[in-house]
Design a protein around this motif. Structure first.
Motif, PDB file in Angstrom:
ATOM      1  N   VAL A 127       0.846  -1.198   0.000  1.00  0.00           N
ATOM      2  CA  VAL A 127       0.000   0.000   0.000  1.00  0.00           C
ATOM      3  C   VAL A 127       0.876   1.241   0.000  1.00  0.00           C
ATOM      4  O   VAL A 127       1.692   1.432   0.908  1.00  0.00           O
ATOM      5  CB  VAL A 127      -0.937   0.029   1.226  1.00  0.00           C
ATOM      6  N   GLY A 128       0.725   2.077  -1.030  1.00  0.00           N
ATOM      7  CA  GLY A 128       1.366   3.383  -1.065  1.00  0.00           C
ATOM      8  C   GLY A 128       2.828   3.401  -1.489  1.00  0.00           C
ATOM      9  O   GLY A 128       3.486   4.424  -1.340  1.00  0.00           O
TER      10      GLY A 128
ATOM     11  N   ILE B 190       1.600  -4.599   3.708  1.00  0.00           N
ATOM     12  CA  ILE B 190       2.795  -3.811   3.985  1.00  0.00           C
ATOM     13  C   ILE B 190       2.513  -2.378   3.558  1.00  0.00           C
ATOM     14  O   ILE B 190       2.168  -2.122   2.403  1.00  0.00           O
ATOM     15  CB  ILE B 190       4.026  -4.355   3.212  1.00  0.00           C
ATOM     16  N   PHE B 191       2.653  -1.456   4.492  1.00  0.00           N
ATOM     17  CA  PHE B 191       2.396  -0.044   4.225  1.00  0.00           C
ATOM     18  C   PHE B 191       3.704   0.704   4.017  1.00  0.00           C
ATOM     19  O   PHE B 191       4.661   0.517   4.774  1.00  0.00           O
ATOM     20  CB  PHE B 191       1.650   0.598   5.401  1.00  0.00           C
ATOM     21  N   ALA B 192       3.738   1.578   3.014  1.00  0.00           N
ATOM     22  CA  ALA B 192       4.918   2.411   2.760  1.00  0.00           C
ATOM     23  C   ALA B 192       4.985   3.578   3.730  1.00  0.00           C
ATOM     24  O   ALA B 192       6.060   4.064   4.055  1.00  0.00           O
ATOM     25  CB  ALA B 192       4.892   2.936   1.330  1.00  0.00           C
TER      26      ALA B 192
ATOM     27  N   PHE C  88     -12.428   8.108  -0.545  1.00  0.00           N
ATOM     28  CA  PHE C  88     -12.320   8.158  -1.991  1.00  0.00           C
ATOM     29  C   PHE C  88     -11.541   6.932  -2.452  1.00  0.00           C
ATOM     30  O   PHE C  88     -10.364   6.774  -2.128  1.00  0.00           O
ATOM     31  CB  PHE C  88     -11.627   9.444  -2.459  1.00  0.00           C
ATOM     32  N   SER C  89     -12.167   6.059  -3.196  1.00  0.00           N
ATOM     33  CA  SER C  89     -11.526   4.822  -3.644  1.00  0.00           C
ATOM     34  C   SER C  89     -10.929   4.992  -5.023  1.00  0.00           C
ATOM     35  O   SER C  89     -11.415   5.759  -5.840  1.00  0.00           O
ATOM     36  CB  SER C  89     -12.535   3.668  -3.654  1.00  0.00           C
ATOM     37  N   PHE C  90      -9.866   4.247  -5.258  1.00  0.00           N
ATOM     38  CA  PHE C  90      -9.174   4.267  -6.540  1.00  0.00           C
ATOM     39  C   PHE C  90      -9.146   2.851  -7.092  1.00  0.00           C
ATOM     40  O   PHE C  90      -8.774   1.915  -6.386  1.00  0.00           O
ATOM     41  CB  PHE C  90      -7.739   4.795  -6.335  1.00  0.00           C
TER      42      PHE C  90
ATOM     43  N   ARG D 235      -2.512   1.921  -4.498  1.00  0.00           N
ATOM     44  CA  ARG D 235      -1.918   3.255  -4.422  1.00  0.00           C
ATOM     45  C   ARG D 235      -2.187   3.910  -3.079  1.00  0.00           C
ATOM     46  O   ARG D 235      -1.364   4.638  -2.548  1.00  0.00           O
ATOM     47  CB  ARG D 235      -2.468   4.161  -5.521  1.00  0.00           C
ATOM     48  N   TYR D 236      -3.380   3.665  -2.549  1.00  0.00           N
ATOM     49  CA  TYR D 236      -3.804   4.300  -1.306  1.00  0.00           C
ATOM     50  C   TYR D 236      -4.484   3.267  -0.420  1.00  0.00           C
ATOM     51  O   TYR D 236      -4.999   2.265  -0.901  1.00  0.00           O
ATOM     52  CB  TYR D 236      -4.817   5.429  -1.573  1.00  0.00           C
ATOM     53  N   TRP D 237      -4.523   3.538   0.884  1.00  0.00           N
ATOM     54  CA  TRP D 237      -5.341   2.736   1.780  1.00  0.00           C
ATOM     55  C   TRP D 237      -6.742   3.325   1.739  1.00  0.00           C
ATOM     56  O   TRP D 237      -7.058   4.294   2.404  1.00  0.00           O
ATOM     57  CB  TRP D 237      -4.769   2.751   3.203  1.00  0.00           C
ATOM     58  N   ASP D 238      -7.570   2.751   0.886  1.00  0.00           N
ATOM     59  CA  ASP D 238      -8.926   3.241   0.708  1.00  0.00           C
ATOM     60  C   ASP D 238      -9.910   2.109   0.963  1.00  0.00           C
ATOM     61  O   ASP D 238      -9.522   0.992   1.326  1.00  0.00           O
ATOM     62  CB  ASP D 238      -9.105   3.852  -0.687  1.00  0.00           C
TER      63      ASP D 238
END
Length: 70
Positions: free
Chosen positions: A7-8, A46-48, A62-64, A29-32
């Motif tokens: 994530v990210g 795993i989060f950046a 806002f989801s992507f 791309r995002y935690w959505d």
């Protein structure tokens, strides 16, 4: 079998994470909301950015659609 979610991650941080964890099954791309729904109980995420980890229970509203560009 569990899936690996990144994530990210961007640029060189992604490459460093792959060296440690291996190639991810999913890249978000995002935690959505969409990313949070993709994660199953036995998956590894795993989060950046620590900010996303701190907001684990509050995904971005806002989801992507990552699958449209990956």
């Amino acid at each position: 079998m569990s899936d690996l979610h990144f994530v990210g991650f961007k640029d060189d941080a992604y490459n460093r994470a792959v060296k440690v964890w291996g190639k991810p099954t999913f890249i978000h791309r995002y935690w959505d909301v969409r990313a949070s729904l993709d994660v199953q109980p036995d998956d590894i995420v795993i989060f950046a950015d620590k900010k996303d980890w701190d907001n684990l229970n509050i995904p971005n509203v806002f989801s992507f659609d990552d699958s449209a560009v990956m």
